[in-house]
Design an enzyme around this catalytic site. Sequence first.
Site, mmCIF file in Angstrom:
data_model
loop_
_atom_site.group_PDB
_atom_site.id
_atom_site.type_symbol
_atom_site.label_atom_id
_atom_site.label_comp_id
_atom_site.label_asym_id
_atom_site.label_seq_id
_atom_site.Cartn_x
_atom_site.Cartn_y
_atom_site.Cartn_z
ATOM 1 N N LYS A 53 0.838 -1.203 0.000
ATOM 2 C CA LYS A 53 0.000 0.000 0.000
ATOM 3 C C LYS A 53 0.880 1.263 0.000
ATOM 4 C CE LYS A 53 -2.986 3.210 0.829
ATOM 5 N NZ LYS A 53 -4.033 3.682 -0.025
ATOM 6 N N CYS A 57 -2.621 11.120 1.804
ATOM 7 C CA CYS A 57 -2.072 9.812 1.421
ATOM 8 C C CYS A 57 -0.717 9.970 0.743
ATOM 9 C CB CYS A 57 -3.032 9.086 0.490
ATOM 10 S SG CYS A 57 -4.528 8.522 1.324
HETATM 11 N N1 NAD Z 1 -9.573 8.991 2.738
HETATM 12 C C1 NAD Z 1 -8.944 8.289 1.820
HETATM 13 O O1 NAD Z 1 -9.037 8.582 0.628
HETATM 14 C C2 NAD Z 1 -8.108 7.098 2.187
HETATM 15 C C3 NAD Z 1 -7.746 6.209 1.172
HETATM 16 C C4 NAD Z 1 -7.014 5.085 1.512
HETATM 17 C C5 NAD Z 1 -6.619 4.894 2.824
HETATM 18 N N2 NAD Z 1 -6.958 5.797 3.797
HETATM 19 C C6 NAD Z 1 -6.521 5.542 5.170
HETATM 20 O O2 NAD Z 1 -7.658 5.191 5.954
HETATM 21 C C7 NAD Z 1 -7.460 5.603 7.309
HETATM 22 C C8 NAD Z 1 -8.647 6.440 7.760
HETATM 23 O O3 NAD Z 1 -8.661 7.613 6.970
HETATM 24 P P1 NAD Z 1 -9.949 8.503 6.768
HETATM 25 O O4 NAD Z 1 -9.706 9.319 5.550
HETATM 26 O O5 NAD Z 1 -11.193 7.681 6.844
HETATM 27 O O6 NAD Z 1 -9.863 9.439 8.066
HETATM 28 P P2 NAD Z 1 -10.952 10.518 8.550
HETATM 29 O O7 NAD Z 1 -10.173 11.607 9.169
HETATM 30 O O8 NAD Z 1 -11.905 10.816 7.443
HETATM 31 O O9 NAD Z 1 -11.806 9.759 9.658
HETATM 32 C C9 NAD Z 1 -11.293 9.128 10.739
HETATM 33 C C10 NAD Z 1 -12.343 9.034 11.844
HETATM 34 O O10 NAD Z 1 -11.730 8.352 12.921
HETATM 35 C C11 NAD Z 1 -12.109 8.995 14.125
HETATM 36 N N3 NAD Z 1 -11.127 8.698 15.150
HETATM 37 C C12 NAD Z 1 -9.929 9.295 15.385
HETATM 38 N N4 NAD Z 1 -9.296 8.701 16.395
HETATM 39 C C13 NAD Z 1 -10.080 7.706 16.822
HETATM 40 C C14 NAD Z 1 -9.974 6.743 17.837
HETATM 41 N N5 NAD Z 1 -8.880 6.687 18.608
HETATM 42 N N6 NAD Z 1 -10.994 5.898 18.010
HETATM 43 C C15 NAD Z 1 -12.095 5.945 17.222
HETATM 44 N N7 NAD Z 1 -12.257 6.826 16.243
HETATM 45 C C16 NAD Z 1 -11.260 7.710 16.045
HETATM 46 C C17 NAD Z 1 -12.229 10.440 13.777
HETATM 47 O O11 NAD Z 1 -13.066 11.138 14.698
HETATM 48 C C18 NAD Z 1 -12.808 10.380 12.361
HETATM 49 O O12 NAD Z 1 -14.220 10.428 12.367
HETATM 50 C C19 NAD Z 1 -6.124 6.337 7.330
HETATM 51 O O13 NAD Z 1 -5.104 5.459 7.696
HETATM 52 C C20 NAD Z 1 -5.945 6.753 5.873
HETATM 53 O O14 NAD Z 1 -4.582 6.932 5.544
HETATM 54 C C21 NAD Z 1 -7.712 6.887 3.501
#
Ligand code: NAD
Length: 437
Positions: free
Chosen positions: A217, A271
């Site tokens: 990834k 990312c």
């Molecule tokens: N958004 C994308 O396009 C994308 C694509 C691929 C991978 N990712 C990966 O997916 C993961 C999540 O990203 P995202 O974009 O969904 O993040 P985000 O910021 O949109 O959402 C994350 C959520 O997690 C919550 N959160 C934070 N700490 C927490 C905890 N300790 N316990 C419970 N909830 C908690 C936050 O309040 C938030 O609502 C990351 O590792 C990111 O790198 C994201």
Amino acid sequence: MTNKVEGGKMFDIKNKKMFVVGLGYIGLPTAAMFSMAGFSVLGYDKDERVVERLNSGAVYVEEGVTELIDKGLKEGNLKGVSQYEEADIFIIAVPTPIKEDKSPEMSMVLDAAENIGRVIKKGNLVILESTSPPKTTTDLIAPKIRELSGLEAGKDYYLAHSPERVIPGNLLNELVNNHRIIGGVNLESAEAAKACYETFVKADIYLTDSTTAELAKLMENTFRDVNIGLANETARICEDLGVNVWELISLANKHPRVNLHTPGPGVGGHCIAVDPWFIVYNSKNANIINLGRKINDSVPDHVYSMVKDIIPKGKLTILGLTYKPNTDDFRESPVVELAKKLIADPDYEVSLTDPYGENKQLKVAGLEIKKDHMKALEGSDLLIMGVNHKDYDDLDLSEIGKVMNTKTIFDTRNSISREEAEKAGFKYILLGDGKHA
Ligand SMILES: NC(=O)c1ccc[n+]([C@@H]2O[C@H](COP(=O)([O-])OP(=O)(O)OC[C@H]3O[C@@H](n4cnc5c(N)ncnc54)[C@H](O)[C@@H]3O)[C@@H](O)[C@H]2O)c1
């Protein structure tokens, strides 16, 4: 990959209760998708407002996903909760950003592992979806869960990493149709996770070990970052040598095995601008990767110095501030970095405009982002094209010329035609175009 979870039976997904940790861009659509696939899904977020919004049916994600969430809520297969509780499957989808010093910020993953460790039972399945540094699954999550529960990954419960590759804006399609990699701490763990995803994934699912999945990834985004770094470096070289980088790239890409990427005002988002650092932090051999990151991080400074050359003082308007076109995501945007530098410079009065800005009620260094670009451009001496949103495809340059004070355009995206700009009486400067410097 030899260990067997005690009993050695196939993980049975029938009537399973799933607990998704983190309801953001990734967690919420994933939770909704699993609820449609027949799982009983609880969504947990540490932000109670997120949970409340979900339960009151007031969440808007994007077309398709919102309808899925509504359906899940109505049918009773999806519910937001504010406490951890026992379940059969746990999915971790919390943020994994970098700290100021570029080291991984893993406290949210650790927090999830710790809380899962308090409620996990033998035979459960834990899946890490968050993009994570190599060995997070084996060296961070497994020991934390063992510390809290006494349970051994791969022996007492299944543990796997399934990195997410979806792109906001096309979530539903990509959740279903993207190929998926699943890395287990042992084969049974990878297979258990596969049994869950294949309830809705239509593309291929490849099984491997968890560290390979983590690194795969990261390398996907690193490949893009390093190549954009090469494009940005090429733009600088072209500026030095009196060459137009955009012409050069289109010519070089006529070679059947060459695919030079596109330069621009920098690399952003959470990312591509973040994931390569996880490799740099974990391997002393990550040289090109480190350099690519540094080149891309230096672009906003370069663009700033170009602005200084074009117009040493005056009123500037930046069009587009998100990290890429046609998204409402401003995280880690290099154009926001540029805006901050220009706002901090006493020689400039800065005006910001983006079609997605007003909805988010965002401010950059205290400055609001206007929706109406014509208003933002009133009295301006320089139009800076920061992000080429579709909304800017048909800019009316003759009308824009009427409201601006000095008719000059600085295009960082090659999205405005030089010919049309000059025909409308503008001086036109293009990033990476040493021919017309
Ligand atoms: N958004 C994308 O396009 C994308 C694509 C691929 C991978 N990712 C990966 O997916 C993961 C999540 O990203 P995202 O974009 O969904 O993040 P985000 O910021 O949109 O959402 C994350 C959520 O997690 C919550 N959160 C934070 N700490 C927490 C905890 N300790 N316990 C419970 N909830 C908690 C936050 O309040 C938030 O609502 C990351 O590792 C990111 O790198 C994201």
